[in-house]
Structure formats: C-alpha cells, structure tokens
Design a protein around this motif. Structure first.
Motif, PDB file in Angstrom:
ATOM      1  N   ARG A   1      43.110  38.071  39.453  1.00  0.00           N
ATOM      2  CA  ARG A   1      44.050  37.181  39.601  1.00  0.00           C
ATOM      3  C   ARG A   1      45.264  37.692  40.021  1.00  0.00           C
ATOM      4  O   ARG A   1      45.951  36.843  40.869  1.00  0.00           O
ATOM      5  CB  ARG A   1      44.490  36.538  38.071  1.00  0.00           C
ATOM      6  CG  ARG A   1      45.523  35.371  37.916  1.00  0.00           C
ATOM      7  CD  ARG A   1      45.196  34.046  38.871  1.00  0.00           C
ATOM      8  NE  ARG A   1      46.362  33.330  38.994  1.00  0.00           N
ATOM      9  CZ  ARG A   1      47.265  33.445  39.785  1.00  0.00           C
ATOM     10  NH1 ARG A   1      47.300  34.247  40.758  1.00  0.00           N
ATOM     11  NH2 ARG A   1      48.267  32.567  39.836  1.00  0.00           N
TER      12      ARG A   1
ATOM     13  N   PRO B   1      48.100  33.837  45.241  1.00  0.00           N
ATOM     14  CA  PRO B   1      46.947  34.491  45.890  1.00  0.00           C
ATOM     15  C   PRO B   1      46.745  34.774  47.420  1.00  0.00           C
ATOM     16  O   PRO B   1      47.539  33.771  47.900  1.00  0.00           O
ATOM     17  CB  PRO B   1      45.674  33.651  45.520  1.00  0.00           C
ATOM     18  CG  PRO B   1      46.511  32.763  44.149  1.00  0.00           C
ATOM     19  CD  PRO B   1      47.823  32.598  44.549  1.00  0.00           C
ATOM     20  N   GLY B   2      46.333  35.644  47.847  1.00  0.00           N
ATOM     21  CA  GLY B   2      46.332  35.803  49.388  1.00  0.00           C
ATOM     22  C   GLY B   2      46.884  36.989  49.882  1.00  0.00           C
ATOM     23  O   GLY B   2      47.684  37.454  49.449  1.00  0.00           O
ATOM     24  N   PRO B   3      46.537  37.276  51.338  1.00  0.00           N
ATOM     25  CA  PRO B   3      46.976  38.623  51.650  1.00  0.00           C
ATOM     26  C   PRO B   3      48.495  38.603  52.233  1.00  0.00           C
ATOM     27  O   PRO B   3      48.980  39.281  52.234  1.00  0.00           O
ATOM     28  CB  PRO B   3      45.971  38.835  52.925  1.00  0.00           C
ATOM     29  CG  PRO B   3      45.336  37.537  53.184  1.00  0.00           C
ATOM     30  CD  PRO B   3      45.539  36.751  51.913  1.00  0.00           C
TER      31      PRO B   3
ATOM     32  N   PHE C   1      41.761  46.039  50.453  1.00  0.00           N
ATOM     33  CA  PHE C   1      41.350  45.223  49.369  1.00  0.00           C
ATOM     34  C   PHE C   1      39.907  44.904  49.157  1.00  0.00           C
ATOM     35  O   PHE C   1      39.702  44.950  48.041  1.00  0.00           O
ATOM     36  CB  PHE C   1      42.246  44.119  49.453  1.00  0.00           C
ATOM     37  CG  PHE C   1      42.128  42.780  48.616  1.00  0.00           C
ATOM     38  CD1 PHE C   1      43.019  42.686  47.433  1.00  0.00           C
ATOM     39  CD2 PHE C   1      40.993  41.930  48.783  1.00  0.00           C
ATOM     40  CE1 PHE C   1      42.777  41.856  46.576  1.00  0.00           C
ATOM     41  CE2 PHE C   1      40.822  40.869  47.780  1.00  0.00           C
ATOM     42  CZ  PHE C   1      41.656  40.853  46.629  1.00  0.00           C
TER      43      PHE C   1
ATOM     44  N   GLU D   1      45.559  39.980  42.395  1.00  0.00           N
ATOM     45  CA  GLU D   1      45.329  40.428  43.563  1.00  0.00           C
ATOM     46  C   GLU D   1      45.066  42.304  43.580  1.00  0.00           C
ATOM     47  O   GLU D   1      45.515  42.817  44.321  1.00  0.00           O
ATOM     48  CB  GLU D   1      46.320  40.297  44.567  1.00  0.00           C
ATOM     49  CG  GLU D   1      46.359  38.675  44.916  1.00  0.00           C
ATOM     50  CD  GLU D   1      45.303  38.120  45.784  1.00  0.00           C
ATOM     51  OE1 GLU D   1      45.237  38.768  46.996  1.00  0.00           O
ATOM     52  OE2 GLU D   1      44.624  37.149  45.672  1.00  0.00           O
TER      53      GLU D   1
ATOM     54  N   LYS E   1      39.274  35.514  48.915  1.00  0.00           N
ATOM     55  CA  LYS E   1      39.931  34.419  49.732  1.00  0.00           C
ATOM     56  C   LYS E   1      39.378  34.192  51.122  1.00  0.00           C
ATOM     57  O   LYS E   1      38.881  35.337  51.831  1.00  0.00           O
ATOM     58  CB  LYS E   1      41.338  34.636  49.818  1.00  0.00           C
ATOM     59  CG  LYS E   1      42.079  35.047  48.850  1.00  0.00           C
ATOM     60  CD  LYS E   1      42.460  33.777  47.836  1.00  0.00           C
ATOM     61  CE  LYS E   1      43.140  34.043  46.370  1.00  0.00           C
ATOM     62  NZ  LYS E   1      42.312  35.281  45.642  1.00  0.00           N
TER      63      LYS E   1
ATOM     64  N   TYR F   1      37.645  45.836  46.008  1.00  0.00           N
ATOM     65  CA  TYR F   1      37.198  44.625  45.433  1.00  0.00           C
ATOM     66  C   TYR F   1      35.630  44.904  45.140  1.00  0.00           C
ATOM     67  O   TYR F   1      35.175  44.535  44.038  1.00  0.00           O
ATOM     68  CB  TYR F   1      37.356  43.340  46.159  1.00  0.00           C
ATOM     69  CG  TYR F   1      37.118  42.015  45.451  1.00  0.00           C
ATOM     70  CD1 TYR F   1      38.017  41.396  44.657  1.00  0.00           C
ATOM     71  CD2 TYR F   1      35.891  41.448  45.358  1.00  0.00           C
ATOM     72  CE1 TYR F   1      37.824  40.245  44.162  1.00  0.00           C
ATOM     73  CE2 TYR F   1      35.568  40.342  44.712  1.00  0.00           C
ATOM     74  CZ  TYR F   1      36.584  39.651  44.060  1.00  0.00           C
ATOM     75  OH  TYR F   1      36.145  38.577  43.314  1.00  0.00           O
TER      76      TYR F   1
ATOM     77  N   GLY G   1      40.510  31.920  43.490  1.00  0.00           N
ATOM     78  CA  GLY G   1      40.617  33.056  43.289  1.00  0.00           C
ATOM     79  C   GLY G   1      39.759  34.007  44.176  1.00  0.00           C
ATOM     80  O   GLY G   1      39.625  33.565  45.146  1.00  0.00           O
TER      81      GLY G   1
ATOM     82  N   ARG H   1      40.274  36.575  54.195  1.00  0.00           N
ATOM     83  CA  ARG H   1      39.970  37.779  54.244  1.00  0.00           C
ATOM     84  C   ARG H   1      38.688  38.148  54.623  1.00  0.00           C
ATOM     85  O   ARG H   1      38.326  38.866  55.562  1.00  0.00           O
ATOM     86  CB  ARG H   1      40.019  38.441  52.703  1.00  0.00           C
ATOM     87  CG  ARG H   1      41.457  38.632  52.272  1.00  0.00           C
ATOM     88  CD  ARG H   1      41.413  39.973  51.162  1.00  0.00           C
ATOM     89  NE  ARG H   1      42.747  40.135  50.833  1.00  0.00           N
ATOM     90  CZ  ARG H   1      43.413  39.530  49.886  1.00  0.00           C
ATOM     91  NH1 ARG H   1      42.734  38.630  49.157  1.00  0.00           N
ATOM     92  NH2 ARG H   1      44.426  39.750  49.218  1.00  0.00           N
TER      93      ARG H   1
ATOM     94  N   ALA I   1      43.975  31.356  50.856  1.00  0.00           N
ATOM     95  CA  ALA I   1      45.342  32.135  50.512  1.00  0.00           C
ATOM     96  C   ALA I   1      46.130  30.923  50.134  1.00  0.00           C
ATOM     97  O   ALA I   1      46.296  29.988  50.787  1.00  0.00           O
ATOM     98  CB  ALA I   1      45.889  32.991  51.659  1.00  0.00           C
TER      99      ALA I   1
END
Lengths: 491, 491
Positions: free
Chosen positions: A462, A164-166, A394, A464, A349, A398, A346, A352, A341
């Motif tokens: 989940r 998870p995370g950028p 993203f 991303e 994050k 989202y 989930g 972000r 992240a």
C-alpha cells in the motif's frame, strides 16, 4: 529526527480514527447488534492513546524526508493496531493477530479476510470493516493533510509516500489543495455509486458498504459469497463500472471537471489500462466459454473478475479458483498490474508495467545502435532518469518480496498455489487468491506468523515499498543519530 | 547485409556438423544397433546441404553486428534441423517436430526429452544426443572461431552473442586465441571427468555420455531414471562436483592455470554462486529431512538437485516433484539463477541476479539521499551504465518471456505447475520441471505447437535473448534494406 512532530501527528491521527469509529457505533446502535460496547471501548482507547501520544508534543514545520516516512509507516501501523480493537472487543476474532490482519487488510484496501461466517457478524462490525477501506483508499494521511493545515513542505513527502504510483502530479502548487481536490472527487464518486446501488435494489447499509469496498478498490463484502450473493446483474454492472473508474488516475477527473478533455483523451496510461482490461476479458471469456452458456453472462462474468482483480478490488461473482489454468494464470498476472498511478488501486501500477515494456523495447533498438540516445517517452514527455531508476528498482523489489514471501508461506506448510497467490494477493492489496485462499475460502487457516508477514506485505504494498522498508533499515536510524550528533556539535 | 559470408559460414558449420556425426556412427557400428543407416544419411544430408549453402559464397572479413546475430541464430537453427535427422531416420521419434525439439534441447544443453523409453534407444542415438550437448555447451560458433581463421572483427559479435553472460572477458586480444583457450579448458575438464567416472565403475559409453551432459550442463542421460539409475554414490559425487565446476566462469580456470590466485579468490560472482548453493542445499535438506533418514544421503541428495537445477544441468537422483512445496519453489527459483557468466550454464546467470540485488539496495540509499551519486561495484569496479541498462532490460525480457510462454502453454490445456515449470525449464536450458514435465516424466505429452514454442524458448535462452529476438524484428530487416539502398546510392 523531529520526534515531537511525529508524535503530534500520530496522536492526532489516532484521535481522528477514534472519531471515525462513531458512524460504525451509530449502525450498531441502530441495529442493536451487540457490538455497541466494543465500539465505545475502541473509540475511547483510540482517542485516549491519541492524547497520550500528543502529550507535550508540538507541531513544527521542520519535517524532512525521514520524518515523512516514519509518520506514514507508523501512522498506518498504529491505525491498524487500534482498528483491530472493535474486532477483538466484540470477539469477532480469536486472537489479536487475526484482528490486526483484518484491520490492515481494511486500511490497505486489500480485502483479504479471516472471517469465516460473515453474515453472522454484527452489522456495526461489517460497517467498520468497509469504512476502513474507504479511509485507507484515498489515504488517511492525505485526508489528514486536507484537514490539518500547516504541515508545510514536509507534507509533500508524506503525500508522495502515500499516493499510489511512481510520480505525483501536483494538481495545484499547494499540497493541501491537491489533497482536498482528490478527496472531493473521491466523495463525489462514492455518493454517485451509493445512489445507483440504492436504485438497483440494495438497502442503504449494503449500498454504503459495497461503495466503500468499490471506490477504495478494497473488496470487503457483507456477504460470504461477495457480490455473487446478490445475484443481481444491475448491481454487478454498477460495481464493475465503478471498479473500473476507481482504477483510473484521479487527476483525470480533475481535468474532466476543468474541461481539459485532451489531457484525458491523450492519457497513455488510461489507454493501456483499458486495453489490458479488454484483452484479458476476451481471453478469459474464450477460455471459460464452456462454463457459462449465455454470451452476455459470459462477458459480464469475465469482465467482472478481470477488473476486480486488476484494480486490486477483490470482489467476485464467480469462484474463479475452479476455472482452467489459463484463466487463473491471467488473473495471477493481472494481480501484478494493478490500477493506474494516482488511483486507489494497488500493486505495481499500469504506468510502471508500460514503462518497463518501453524500456525493454528501447534496449532492443540500442543493441543494434549502441551509440544512439533513445529517450523513453510517456505522453510525449521523456521519463526522467531518476524516475526510471526508481521504477526499475521498485519492480525488482516487488518481485523479490513476492518470491521471498511465497517461500516463507510455503515453509509454513502451505501448497505452492496457495503460497504464491496469497502473497501476490496481499502484496498487491487484492484480497482473494487461489487454492487455500480462493474467493470462497479465507485466510483463517494460514498460521499466525504467516498472517503477520502477510500483514506487513499489505502495508508495504500500500505504501509503495520504499517508505516501509526504509523505516526498518539500520541505516535509516544510524544516519538519524549521526545527524543529531553533528547538529549537537554544530549547535 | 553480407549474405555471402553468412552463407559461407552456415555452410561450413553444416559440414562440420556432418563430420561431428561420425563418432556417433562409430558407436552405432560398434554396437551394431540398427542406426547405422540413419547416421550415414544424416551425415550425407548435412555435408551435402553445407556445400549447397557455400555454393559461390566467399568469406569476407566485412562482418557487422547484424551479420553476427544472423549467423548465430541461423547457425543454431540449422544445426538443430540437421541434428534432428538421425532421430527421424532411425524412427526414434514420431514426427519431425519431436526430433527438432530433441536436437534443440541437445545443442542448447537443456536436456528436456520427449523420449519415453530411453533404454530402448540405439546406442548411437544415445551417444549422438549427449554429443550435441557437448558441442553446444561451449558453443558451436566458438568452436568454429577456434578452428576457422580469418573471420576477423565480426567474430567478436558472434562470440559475444554465444558466450553466456552480460559481459565477455576477452582472455586475450585475439578472439581466436580466447576461443581456443576456452575449448582447451573444456576438453581438459571433460577428459578428467571421464577418467574419474571410469574409475567409479561406469563403462566408457556411460562415462563419456554423462561427462558430455555434465560439463555442458546439459542433462541427457542414457537412463530413464537419470543418475539415480546407477545407485552409485561415487558417481553422484563426481557428477555433483563437475556440475559445480561447469557452472563457474571458465575464465577463472584460465587464471588458475596462470597462477593468478587472487583473481579467483576475489571473484564476487564465485562467492555468491557457492553461497547460494550452500544456502539452498541446507534449506531443502531441512525441508525434506522426513524423506531421507541418513544425514549424509540427505545432504548429498539435496546438494545434487540444487546444483543440477541451478547450473541448469537437469540430472536427477530423486523425484523432486514429490517433495514439499517449499523445496519445489526453491528449485523453481534457482531455475532463474543459472550458472556464472562465461560458464556453460544457462538461465539469467548469477552475476545478473547479484547486480540486480545491488541495484535495489542502491535505490534504497538514494531514496534517502536523492542527490548522491552511488556507483554499483563488482570486484571493486563500477558497472558501466550501458551494461547495467542491458542487464535490467534482459531481466525484464526474461521474465516477460517466462510469463507469456507459461500463458501459451496453459492455453494448450496444461495445468498451472506444468505450464510454469516447462517454460522456466526450457527458457533456462535446465530440462525437467514439475508436474507433467517432472524428472520422471517427459515433454512428449505437450502438444506439437507447444513443443515448437518451447524449442524457440530454448534457443532464445541459450543465445541470451537479444540475438534471436532481434533477428525476428521487422526493424532488423528494414534497416538492412535502408542501409543497402543508401550504400547503393553512395556507391
């Protein structure tokens, strides 16, 4: 497209999954709960299918970005399909889609359930549900990379697609080593929490299942009333603390172990994360002060739901669907924040959200100084343009998925609050929402096609977004064909 | 900061506002409706204050970006303060804040009202409410630039701050000429609609007031049931068509007059705008088919609410608060879309939504091709990076204001739907929302502090966020002081 290697890895994954059902089988034998056959069949089916997939397939190191995306998406899909089997075989669910929903919800650490009478389920099934959380929390592919050597550079794409995370902080130059380190920390946290829950008075079964649900930020419980059923403040506090810990970037624990205190102390995301928890807890405590007379209980209850929702765990110690609009709206907002992240949490994050806020602030400055060059910094370092670009896209995707998903669920006849919160809660891998999917309700009443869509939202959330979405674009496959053709011509 | 010029322009604006109250005075004399004194006092107060502001002030051409922002923000604030006077003097409102809310709602073309018994209001007051729409629609500052010569280059900052949309197409190299052209088109549309409404059977008073509400995408009506009260399909269709026309970029009418057909035909934003209207109309018509038996009535009713909400007008021919969740959620979503850039419509604007969608699509491509350079194009031209950056930040700030505003309104004890929709409807300059602020309810029951916050949201929405927000940042004023000091030292 190197489909040989894709088949090999998916096949191996299914074999591992089949083996991973053995602990659940052991519990069902121990309690003799009538689910023994269900697990025997499921294990056999999973391992059998695994060998079928691997037939004549060989592992090569020639893995590109496309293979990585396909393996991760397909891997999670297949794991959920075979993970649904125990529920189906022991008739815990009415349809295969219900079982699939429950399995996806488990692996993606969402914790949304369609089970209406949880206490009546076989013990083995309850263990299996929680164990899928634990496998999915740190990532079945990451686990895989830790176990299976020799995937090579292509492994990084898979790793990045699943963590998870950028941005991914590689703790070591070797991806296998990073994956192993993360799993050691994860196992360490799990053992610690299980022991503490045992001391607090839970039995081994409840300690283990709730530890899985906590460290993976999952949310499946063995009780219909979730953690509230234990009515045990010590258990609530242990779970509250471990939910908070599981929402933190796991790299920080690695730095702690290596005594790099300043890297932890100066972590901007961690400060932001803790700040949001404190602010939201106080606001909600103020808002619901009329519901709970004792100040200690008030703060604990407020903090528990805030941390549970924001870390995307989804446990509950109160029916927050009955709280005033302000509290519900704060929780709904936190559903978008998610964990840090590199944690098991989930949603979008923390980092972000932080960078988005900085981006907006920068634009205000630049409106007054159109020619100034103002970098966006996190921890003293400028955020690279491509990371920023990806992060902005993203966030919009989202939000777009949230909006479109909500409209779809509403088109099935659900009310506005149920539609909105069911999508926010599945896309963000949280679990319960409000209204028809509140903490004391289930997703059972959502129509079948709605459950399928929510399952895909869980997977997208989940993994991303990009990984899954790209596998379903024509372009992804078109270019594969073009590449293969040109490779053929050149060859 | 050139405060002399700021004072001069604000003063002149108040004098113009005082003069602009004379038509309302004329109607109140004609109907002898008891509001004559209220208008006499208000006109006197406004003109008097105008001369006070202008005392010893001179107009210089030395206007920077800061002066532009301050003039626009202060100009709209002062116009609303003095625009509240007629309501206060004739006791149509209980408090000054109520009057201020109604005036802001008028000038910003929101159309949210706190008046519970509209038919009982003096005719002059009703005319005045609608006339504020008309003045605010194309922009009081733009009007001003058209009338007042010699503001010079600084005028462009004001113009840009007031004209809706991310980029301003200067129709001519002279800002005065562009402002005049826009007003000619605006007056032309207004005359045409008034004549058509007269033919459809409305009297001059209703034709004029509803034309003002339509071409400005305002939404104030002289009837409590809005356009539904006339029960006249011809009137509905005329207003439907002119709402649609008012949501289109006014530059396109200029091109039409100059017979540049291809510039209109190839306009991507126009196609997107019309496409969204058609899609939303069909979806809602499908969803509410059980409510309206006749297919013609069904399509007209659906299209009317879709266009009314999306162009941010806010007229209603049905109580859409009673519709199913899907229809309400589509309307709530359209509240964010708004009109085209350069129209009188509010909210985020079609072009921003379009570019956001393209931005996300590009990122999907770039995930597969990390090194590719893929420009985002509108009408064959690449969108410059600084426009893109501003647009992304605008969108996030818009969403952030929506979220924070909703939480604030909920903290005053309003329910979730009322909180969310009242903020979406004021920030987007639409008017009615759902629940407590539905099309057949008013904003009267929102607490006073909530009305103040919603008033500021209306102003921020109308002036494209940045202008107003910057005037309230310490940095805006700090740097002014630093600049003045350094100017002093250099001087």
């Amino acid at each position: 497209m190197n489909l040989n290697t894709v088949r090999y890895i998916i096949g191996t994954l299914l074999i591992v999954l089949g083996i991973a059902m053995i602990p659940s089988l052991a519990w069902s034998i121990y309690y003799n709960d009538g689910s023994i056959n269900a697990f025997l069949y499921s294990t056999a089916a999973s391992i059998g299918a695994g060998f079928l997939f691997r037939m004549k397939a060989v592992l090569s190191k020639d893995l590109g970005i496309r293979e990585g995306f396909l393996i991760v998406t397909l891997g999670w899909l297949m794991a959920s399909v075979f993970g649904a089997l125990p529920f189906v075989f022991c008739k815990a669910v009415d349809t295969f889609i219900d079982g699939f929903f429950e399995a996806v919800s488990g692996f993606t650490t969402t914790g949304a359930t369609i089970m209406t009478n949880i206490e009546a389920l076989p013990r083995g099934i309850l263990f299996c549900r929680s164990f899928t959380h634990w496998l999915g929390g740190m990532g079945i592919i990451v686990l895989f990379l830790a176990i299976l050597p020799g995937v090579g550079a292509g492994g990084f794409h898979m790793f990045r697609a699943e963590v998870p995370g950028p941005s991914v902080s590689k703790l070591s130059s070797k991806i296998t080593h990073t994956a192993k380190t993360l799993w050691y920390i994860y196992v360490g946290l799990s053992v610690l929490q299980t022991v503490l829950l045992l001391f607090a008075g839970l039995d081994l079964f409840d300690s283990l299942t709730h530890t899985f649900g906590t460290v993976a930020t999952g949310g499946f419980s063995t009780k219909g009333l979730s953690i509230g059923a234990f009515n045990n403040p010590a258990v609530e506090i242990i779970i509250l603390v471990f939910m908070t810990l599981s929402g933190i970037n796991f790299s920080l624990y690695y730095y702690l172990l290596r005594r790099q205190w300043d890297r932890v102390y100066n972590d901007e995301e961690l400060k932001f994360y803790l700040g949001v928890i404190v602010a939201a807890t106080l606001l909600i405590a103020w808002n619901i002060r009329g519901f709970i007379p004792s100040k200690v209980d008030l703060l604990r209850t407020s903090a528990f739901q805030v941390v549970s929702i924001m870390t995307t765990t989804g446990y509950a110690t109160a029916n927050f669907d009955l709280w005033p609009a302000l509290s519900k709206m704060i929780l709904l907002l936190l559903m978008f924040f998610g964990g840090c992240a590199g944690s098991t949490g989930g949603a979008m994050k923390q980092i972000r959200v932080m960078i988005l806020a900085k981006y907006c602030g920068r634009e205000l400055v630049q409106t007054l100084h159109p020619k100034a060059v103002v970098p966006i910094k996190i921890g003293g370092k400028s955020v690279p343009d491509d990371v920023l670009r990806n992060l902005l896209a993203f966030s919009f995707i989202y939000i777009a998925l949230f909006v479109l998903g909500s409209l779809f669920i509403a088109s099935l006849g659900q009310d506005m609050i149920t539609s909105i919160s069911s999508v926010a809660a599945t896309l963000g891998n949280i679990g319960p929402g409000f209204g028809g999917v509140g903490p004391e309700s289930t997703f059972k009443e959502i129509p079948q096609v709605g459950k399928l869509v929510l399952s895909f939202l869980m997977l997208m959330g989940r993994l991303e977004l990009f990984t899954v979405i790209l596998c379903f674009t024509p372009r992804f496959w078109q270019e594969v064909r073009i590449n293969q053709r040109s490779a053929h011509i050149v060859g």
